[in-house]
Design a protein around this motif. Structure first.
Motif, mmCIF file in Angstrom:
data_model
loop_
_atom_site.group_PDB
_atom_site.id
_atom_site.type_symbol
_atom_site.label_atom_id
_atom_site.label_comp_id
_atom_site.label_asym_id
_atom_site.label_seq_id
_atom_site.Cartn_x
_atom_site.Cartn_y
_atom_site.Cartn_z
ATOM 1 N N GLY A 65 9.203 1.392 -13.861
ATOM 2 C CA GLY A 65 10.077 2.380 -14.049
ATOM 3 C C GLY A 65 11.020 1.850 -14.942
ATOM 4 N N PRO A 66 11.986 2.427 -15.438
ATOM 5 C CA PRO A 66 13.718 2.193 -15.639
ATOM 6 C C PRO A 66 14.379 1.120 -14.227
ATOM 7 N N TRP A 67 14.049 1.691 -13.182
ATOM 8 C CA TRP A 67 14.674 1.601 -11.815
ATOM 9 C C TRP A 67 14.162 -0.741 -11.239
ATOM 10 N N VAL A 68 12.650 -0.320 -11.652
ATOM 11 C CA VAL A 68 12.623 -1.742 -11.290
ATOM 12 C C VAL A 68 12.746 -2.766 -12.158
ATOM 13 N N VAL A 69 13.172 -2.411 -13.821
ATOM 14 C CA VAL A 69 13.157 -2.938 -14.818
ATOM 15 C C VAL A 69 14.482 -3.505 -14.358
ATOM 16 N N ALA A 70 15.532 -2.266 -13.858
ATOM 17 C CA ALA A 70 17.124 -2.838 -13.281
ATOM 18 C C ALA A 70 16.294 -4.014 -12.594
ATOM 19 N N LEU A 71 16.383 -3.748 -11.560
ATOM 20 C CA LEU A 71 16.554 -4.681 -10.945
ATOM 21 C C LEU A 71 16.143 -6.334 -10.948
ATOM 22 N N VAL A 72 14.604 -5.795 -11.783
ATOM 23 C CA VAL A 72 14.745 -7.506 -12.202
ATOM 24 C C VAL A 72 15.423 -8.278 -13.283
ATOM 25 N N ALA A 73 16.206 -7.692 -14.141
ATOM 26 C CA ALA A 73 17.030 -7.904 -14.751
ATOM 27 C C ALA A 73 17.819 -7.464 -14.416
ATOM 28 N N ALA A 74 18.246 -8.073 -12.673
ATOM 29 C CA ALA A 74 19.655 -8.291 -12.501
ATOM 30 C C ALA A 74 19.198 -9.496 -11.896
ATOM 31 N N GLY A 75 18.396 -10.022 -11.931
ATOM 32 C CA GLY A 75 17.998 -11.860 -10.987
ATOM 33 C C GLY A 75 17.349 -11.501 -9.642
ATOM 34 N N TYR A 76 16.858 -9.977 -9.037
ATOM 35 C CA TYR A 76 16.706 -10.168 -8.020
ATOM 36 C C TYR A 76 15.505 -10.341 -7.717
ATOM 37 N N ARG A 77 15.283 -11.174 -7.096
ATOM 38 C CA ARG A 77 13.163 -10.914 -6.815
ATOM 39 C C ARG A 77 12.813 -10.030 -6.300
ATOM 40 N N VAL A 78 11.940 -9.495 -6.769
ATOM 41 C CA VAL A 78 11.357 -7.601 -6.899
ATOM 42 C C VAL A 78 9.331 -8.249 -5.679
ATOM 43 N N PHE A 79 9.439 -7.383 -5.114
ATOM 44 C CA PHE A 79 8.252 -7.697 -4.744
ATOM 45 C C PHE A 79 7.115 -6.103 -4.814
ATOM 46 N N ALA A 80 6.021 -5.621 -5.789
ATOM 47 C CA ALA A 80 5.480 -4.972 -5.484
ATOM 48 C C ALA A 80 4.983 -5.075 -4.066
ATOM 49 N N VAL A 81 5.081 -4.159 -3.421
ATOM 50 C CA VAL A 81 4.095 -4.260 -2.340
ATOM 51 C C VAL A 81 3.176 -2.854 -2.808
ATOM 52 N N ASN A 82 1.619 -3.241 -2.798
ATOM 53 C CA ASN A 82 0.671 -2.023 -2.871
ATOM 54 C C ASN A 82 1.189 -1.331 -1.368
ATOM 55 N N PRO A 83 0.769 -0.425 -2.118
ATOM 56 C CA PRO A 83 1.054 0.950 -0.865
ATOM 57 C C PRO A 83 0.087 1.208 0.408
ATOM 58 N N LEU A 84 -1.396 0.597 0.683
ATOM 59 C CA LEU A 84 -2.714 0.241 1.041
ATOM 60 C C LEU A 84 -1.800 -0.951 1.877
ATOM 61 N N GLN A 85 -1.320 -2.303 1.188
ATOM 62 C CA GLN A 85 -0.394 -3.132 1.988
ATOM 63 C C GLN A 85 0.528 -2.356 3.297
ATOM 64 N N ALA A 86 1.549 -1.598 2.535
ATOM 65 C CA ALA A 86 2.802 -0.461 3.078
ATOM 66 C C ALA A 86 2.156 -0.216 4.558
ATOM 67 N N ALA A 87 0.459 0.351 3.643
ATOM 68 C CA ALA A 87 0.648 1.474 5.234
ATOM 69 C C ALA A 87 -0.626 0.628 6.464
ATOM 70 N N ARG A 88 -0.741 -0.440 5.986
ATOM 71 C CA ARG A 88 -1.774 -1.604 7.105
ATOM 72 C C ARG A 88 -0.230 -2.022 7.654
ATOM 73 N N TYR A 89 0.722 -2.943 7.618
ATOM 74 C CA TYR A 89 2.167 -2.626 7.860
ATOM 75 C C TYR A 89 2.759 -1.971 9.070
ATOM 76 N N ARG A 90 2.831 -0.768 7.965
ATOM 77 C CA ARG A 90 3.610 0.005 8.959
ATOM 78 C C ARG A 90 2.539 0.203 10.502
ATOM 79 N N GLU A 91 0.944 0.362 10.146
ATOM 80 C CA GLU A 91 0.362 0.515 11.646
ATOM 81 C C GLU A 91 0.406 -0.933 12.593
#
Length: 406
Positions: A65-91
């Protein structure tokens, strides 16, 4: 370091900024688009000062998506978190089951702060690879959609016109679609002449059109159980509509196939992919699209195999040890690799010998294909790493040496 959690939605982003101690610095909601991105840059600038952009780690549950592309282009370290990982971390953080967008942003920020070494950073794929991904995925999606509509037609015909299933082997073929559009019910189909059927077969470039026309006519005129006239008319209307949709999908699949060839042909690694056994332009484009072309994305062949989902997983506890197939995987990638492995059986003597050896030891067909695909992924990784084309002798030399020694 500055850690950011970004819980995205279609029109907004819930954002939380944390420092290294986990202290929440800012919680806000930003609009999707250019204005929201400008506000995010302003917030980050206030807290990192003159530090480099790579001192910012952002967790978000998407990698496109354009939002993620803009974050990467700005030089930030962007981590795409798998929704399943996020759900387990939330628990892990809360067992109450409570959930909100702001809480998810906090969870993502905390996740990249404490576990970024366990997460996959968004790969820096080239624009060419991203273009191949767009058209290859669109092409495959259209094929899946056609399959769904063909199954709907098949189910409808089974309910009121089973003779058509005997007459037409491939319901997505041009001749079957043309004849079903003309005669979508048993009575109309029985009135089709040999001339009409033959003409449709010839337009579809079928061989032995005369003989096939007679067989189709005989099948359409066989006696069969019938539905009431009103029900038959309703089913015929649905078949006619589905046939029109399938015809449109066929045309667009052909168009998108040419786009896949065009974009894939411009990629610098195209020759390496096409040299692989069982891999043509379409399969090669799909594999490139899902693997990407970032040279630093996979540390070794095992990492690529794990991402592909072809390598097995081991469950060991005490004296119990079980080896299982990976059921969480990229469906598009595993599908393409399975097709490559099957095609390689006729195009590569080494692949055929490897498969036959597995089968001789009692391995099932699908499991043997999966292991062959795993081996082919390793070969592809080596070719991409060294920038060399596939060589049959080099790829399977490890199997020839023990045989020669014996």
């Amino acid at each position: 370091m500055l850690f950011i959690g970004d819980d995205w939605a279609e029109d907004h982003h819930d954002i939380e900024l944390q420092d290294q101690s986990g202290q929440s610095l800012v919680r806000t909601r930003l609009a999707e688009g250019l204005a929201g991105m400008a506000q995010l840059h302003e917030l980050i600038g206030k807290h990192i000062g003159d530090q480099a952009a790579d001192h910012v780690a952002i967790g978000i549950e998407t990698d496109r998506g354009p939002w993620v592309v803009a974050l990467v282009a700005a030089g930030y370290r962007v981590f795409a978190v798998n929704p399943l990982q996020a759900a387990r971390y939330r628990e892990r953080q809360s067992v109450s089951g409570a959930k909100s967008d702001a809480a998810d942003a906090h969870m993502l920020a905390d996740m990249v702060r404490t576990d970024s070494h366990q997460l996959r950073q968004v790969a820096g794929d080239s624009d060419q690879a991203e273009a191949v991904k767009v058209v290859a995925r669109a092409h495959k999606t259209l094929i899946w959609e056609r399959t769904r509509h063909v199954q709907r037609v098949r189910n409808a015909l089974r309910e009121f016109f089973p003779a058509a299933l005997t007459a037409f082997e491939d319901l997505a073929a041009a001749d079957a679609l043309e004849l079903l559009a003309k005669a979508p019910d048993p009575d109309a189909a029985a009135r089709l002449t040999i001339t009409q059927i033959t003409a449709a077969l010839k337009r579809a470039r079928r061989h032995h059109a005369g003989e096939k026309a007679k067989a189709i006519q005989a099948a359409l005129r066989t006696q069969q159980l019938r539905q009431p006239a009103a029900v038959t008319a309703a089913y015929a209307a649905t078949v006619r509509a589905q046939v029109a949709v399938i015809g449109t999908l066929n045309a667009q699949i052909t168009t998108m196939s040419s786009q896949v060839d065009a974009h894939f042909g411009q990629h610098p690694d195209v020759e390496i992919y096409l040299s692989q056994p069982g891999m043509g332009p379409v399969i090669g484009a799909r594999v490139l699209a899902e693997f990407g072309d970032d040279q630093s994305r996979y540390a070794d062949a095992r990492a690529r195999k794990n991402y592909a989902g072809t390598s097995p997983i081991t469950r060991a506890s005490g004296r119990k040890k079980t080896v299982l197939a990976r059921y969480v995987h990229n469906n598009r990638l595993i599908d393409a690799l399975g097709q490559q492995a099957f095609s390689a059986l006729t195009g590569s003597p080494g692949a055929r010998a490897y498969y036959d050896g597995l089968r001789a030891r009692g391995t099932g067909h699908r499991a043997a294909l999966r292991q062959l695909a795993n081996r082919l992924v390793g070969i592809l990784h080596g070719c991409l790493k060294t920038g060399t084309r596939y060589d049959e002798t080099t790829a399977w030399s490890h199997r020839d040496e023990p045989a020669a020694a014996a």
